[in-house]
Design a protein around this motif. Structure first.
Motif, PDB file in Angstrom:
ATOM      1  N   TYR A  80       0.808  -1.213   0.000  1.00  0.00           N
ATOM      2  CA  TYR A  80       0.000   0.000   0.000  1.00  0.00           C
ATOM      3  C   TYR A  80       0.845   1.270   0.000  1.00  0.00           C
ATOM      4  N   LEU A  81       2.154   1.118   0.122  1.00  0.00           N
ATOM      5  CA  LEU A  81       3.038   2.257  -0.095  1.00  0.00           C
ATOM      6  C   LEU A  81       3.575   2.260  -1.518  1.00  0.00           C
ATOM      7  N   VAL A  82       4.168   1.138  -1.920  1.00  0.00           N
ATOM      8  CA  VAL A  82       4.910   1.146  -3.174  1.00  0.00           C
ATOM      9  C   VAL A  82       4.012   0.977  -4.395  1.00  0.00           C
ATOM     10  N   ARG A  83       3.062   0.052  -4.372  1.00  0.00           N
ATOM     11  CA  ARG A  83       2.234  -0.158  -5.561  1.00  0.00           C
ATOM     12  C   ARG A  83       1.058   0.817  -5.607  1.00  0.00           C
ATOM     13  N   HIS A  84       0.483   1.087  -4.464  1.00  0.00           N
ATOM     14  CA  HIS A  84      -0.658   1.994  -4.432  1.00  0.00           C
ATOM     15  C   HIS A  84      -0.239   3.456  -4.444  1.00  0.00           C
ATOM     16  N   ASN A  85       1.004   3.748  -3.987  1.00  0.00           N
ATOM     17  CA  ASN A  85       1.385   5.158  -3.837  1.00  0.00           C
ATOM     18  C   ASN A  85       2.792   5.507  -4.314  1.00  0.00           C
ATOM     19  N   ASP A  86       3.486   4.559  -4.935  1.00  0.00           N
ATOM     20  CA  ASP A  86       4.823   4.834  -5.511  1.00  0.00           C
ATOM     21  C   ASP A  86       5.808   5.392  -4.498  1.00  0.00           C
TER      22      ASP A  86
END
Length: 673
Positions: free
Chosen positions: A565-571
């Protein structure tokens, strides 16, 4: 053909340009193209079974994205050797198509209207050489893809009869194209202008092989093969809408219709609309036209299934199968109940990590479909992933948290800290807080994660940042509840939270939970939240870059887990690493990191559910990846991940060799006293 000084060739050589010949050629072409249009129109009528959805806003940006990804083959090439082969094949076919188009332009436009021939001289040399190389690359790449699909046969790669048809047609088109060229050159250039042949190297080899064939045989063979080649090319076009070759058009269109974000944001249902008879999706008519269209864009490459953490650990979920079954129902049985078709176990297994969507070369959208089916199960059928999930939802409804603990104790973790509880701060307008910390349920009630909340406040205090919390006015953000299908309860929670957040006119909200961050920063916008929201790793990284965190650097080895939810959802991947670097970390990356991270297993509301299915646990699988790095410390920045990894380390029996810490713990350990 007589020798000439300027290199060129006669278009339709040996075929003739009589009215009968040209008429027959174009009649066949228009007939084939008309059939292609009709077959695609029939599919378009099926797409219309779905609900309306606007995906044509910002059309210029959408077309730019399509052209960049189509011509650059960016999504196709990512993390895939077969994708690189496919891209090379695509580029070779584009060159061959352009070459054919130029013949049309010269023959039917510039030649007829202006008596102008441009396929000559140096331009023709480049033209001829480019087409020969492109055709040769096409044959080589086709061979490689053929070997992979039919000989090596990767375990999960689906191969059907249409794959055989596609490969045969493409091989025939490429090989007959070279044979036609070789026959023409053997009958002409080999005898009159042999020096020209170097610009058609493949054709030259074939022509020399045919040097002893009589002129009559060359001419007859060329004419027969030319018409056969034309018919096969037209047959290839007709086959496109009938097979997955339609992806040549549907993937490009899907790039145009791609969800432009925010990434992973779900559609907010109008729960007060009395005209809506059913919420969520149980049949294809409950989905949007785009959900049906995705099935036509899918090329069955299996990448989504290969990267899915649920599938990798033996769960019955195949993101590709979900797409296929929606498409199959749309085109064959629109009234089919998709819940029964896909299976509840598969539907509840999804962690909404978005690995499938991120890797998909077709830009298909899997997660929203699964959540829509869950919504129907919960809101219309009263079905849940398990009794423990139903109990957690009841606890949230009564006490504002899935643990069922007293709402009044939500801020007890902050006792003794320099933190303002907003409802108790009488002078909050005169002495405003710098940030409002949205704590979340785990950091509020779970003993292990309460340490993270205290760490965050301590770091802020040491950096001169005044922190406020809602305390008992804060409730669960509703993210796990929503991802498990209970849209109604989620919206009730969200509206109450938004009212309390707006009450104090704070300028910035910071969370230590990626799920809270994603929900407040994206989903709450539909319900009226306007305040800026940041995850604590981004917030603290900025403080560190401003030299506001009094932190000492102490070297240590670790591996870092990117929360989905940090890297894929929010880069977000650089900021946490930057903080660790400032703390003295030597980060040993796992085999799957950054955008290719592997889920901890808690997303999609799975934090509320027991993991009964599969041959291993998702969290244990990820812990094993961390172990393989040899690093003694696994760093996380999510309360769900932290909880899952502590359990996973115990189950993997590696407590002596691996410990999990939140990033805030690393910083606090290095604060100057």
């Amino acid at each position: 053909m007589e020798a000439t000084t300027e290199i060129t060739r006669e278009v339709y050589w040996n075929i003739g340009k009589t009215a009968t010949t040209v008429g027959l050629m174009y009649a066949l072409t228009f007939l084939a193209m008309g059939l292609v249009v009709y077959l695609f129109y029939k599919r378009y009528k099926v797409y219309q079974l779905g609900r309306p959805l606007n995906r044509t806003d910002n059309i210029g940006e959408r077309i730019k994205y399509m052209l960049t990804n189509m011509m650059g083959q960016i999504r196709v090439r990512r993390n895939s050797r077969s994708g690189i082969a496919h891209s090379l094949f695509f580029w070779s076919f584009i060159i061959l198509f352009i070459g054919t188009f130029l013949i049309f332009v010269q023959t039917d436009i510039t030649g007829v209207l202006f008596d102008y021939v441009f396929l000559k001289g140096d331009f023709y040399k480049i033209y001829s050489l480019s087409l020969d190389i492109a055709g040769l690359v096409g044959v080589i790449m086709m061979t490689g893809l053929f070997v992979r699909r039919f000989i090596l046969k990767p375990e999960n790669l689906i191969t059907s009869r249409e794959d055989t048809i596609i490969h045969v047609l493409l091989y025939i088109i490429l090989i007959t194209g070279f044979l036609i060229e070789g026959l023409r050159m053997a009958a002409t250039e080999l005898k009159t202008n042999p020096e020209w042949m170097i610009f058609s190297p493949v054709g030259m080899v074939i022509a020399k092989m045919l040097s002893d064939v009589s002129q009559v045989s060359l001419l007859l063979s060329h004419k027969i093969l030319w018409w056969f080649h034309l018919v096969i090319v037209l047959a290839f076009f007709v086959v496109i809408p009938l097979t997955k070759l339609r992806h040549m058009f549907t993937i490009s269109a899907n790039y145009v219709f791609k969800d432009k974000g925010p990434t992973g944001k779900l559609v907010t249902l109008n729960m007060e609309d009395e005209n809506i008879e059913s919420f969520g999706a149980s049949t294809v008519k409950d989905f949007t036209w785009k959900d049906i269209f995705d099935a036509d864009a899918c090329i069955s490459c299996n990448r989504c299934e290969d990267i899915c953490p649920a599938n990798a650990t033996g769960k019955p979920l195949s993101p590709m199968s979900v797409i296929h079954k929606i498409g199959d129902a749309a085109f064959n049985d629109p009234e089919r109940n998709l819940v029964d078709d896909i299976g509840q176990d598969a539907i509840w297994s999804c962690t909404t990590c978005r690995a499938c969507e991120d890797i998909c070369p077709s830009a298909n959208e899997h997660v929203s479909k699964i959540v829509d089916i869950r919504r129907n199960l919960v809101l219309m059928e009263g079905e849940f992933a398990g009794e423990e999930v139903m109990k957690a939802m009841d606890n949230v409804e009564v006490n504002g948290n899935p643990m069922g603990l007293a709402l009044a104790s939500r801020g007890d973790w902050a006792e003794g800290l320099d933190v303002a509880i907003m409802s108790d701060a009488t002078d909050i307008l005169k002495d405003p807080v710098d940030v409002l910390y949205y704590v979340g349920c785990y950091a509020s009630f779970d003993a292990r994660n309460q340490k993270i909340a205290r760490n965050f406040v301590e770091i802020c205090n040491a950096s001169g940042i005044k922190v406020g919390i809602l305390g008992k006015e804060e409730k669960c953000c509703g993210e796990p509840i929503r991802k498990m299908g209970n849209e109604y309860l989620y919206q009730e929670l969200a509206k109450e939270n938004i009212e309390n957040l707006h009450k104090y006119n704070v300028l910035k909200i910071v969370t230590t939970c990626p799920h809270c961050f994603n929900t407040l920063n994206k989903d709450y916008r539909d319900l009226g939240l306007e305040t800026e929201v940041e995850h604590y790793t981004v917030f603290l990284d900025r403080l560190e870059k401003q030299k506001l965190i009094p932190m000492e650097e102490k070297e240590f080895d670790c591996t870092y887990h990117d929360s989905c939810y940090l890297v894929r959802h929010n880069d977000i991947d650089s900021e946490p690493r930057s903080l660790l670097d400032s703390a003295g970390a030597n980060i040993i990356e796992m085999a799957k990191s950054k955008k290719d991270t592997s889920c901890c297993g808690a997303g999609g509301g799975r934090i509320l559910a027991e993991e009964h299915l599969g041959n291993k646990k998702i969290n244990v699988d990820r812990v094993n990846m961390a172990q393989e790095t040899g690093a003694p410390t696994l760093i996380s920045n999510c309360p769900f991940c932290l909880t899952m990894f502590e359990d996973g380390i115990k189950m993997a029996d590696c407590e002596d060799s691996l410990v999990v810490k939140d990033l805030s713990e690393i910083i606090v350990e290095r604060l100057k006293k």
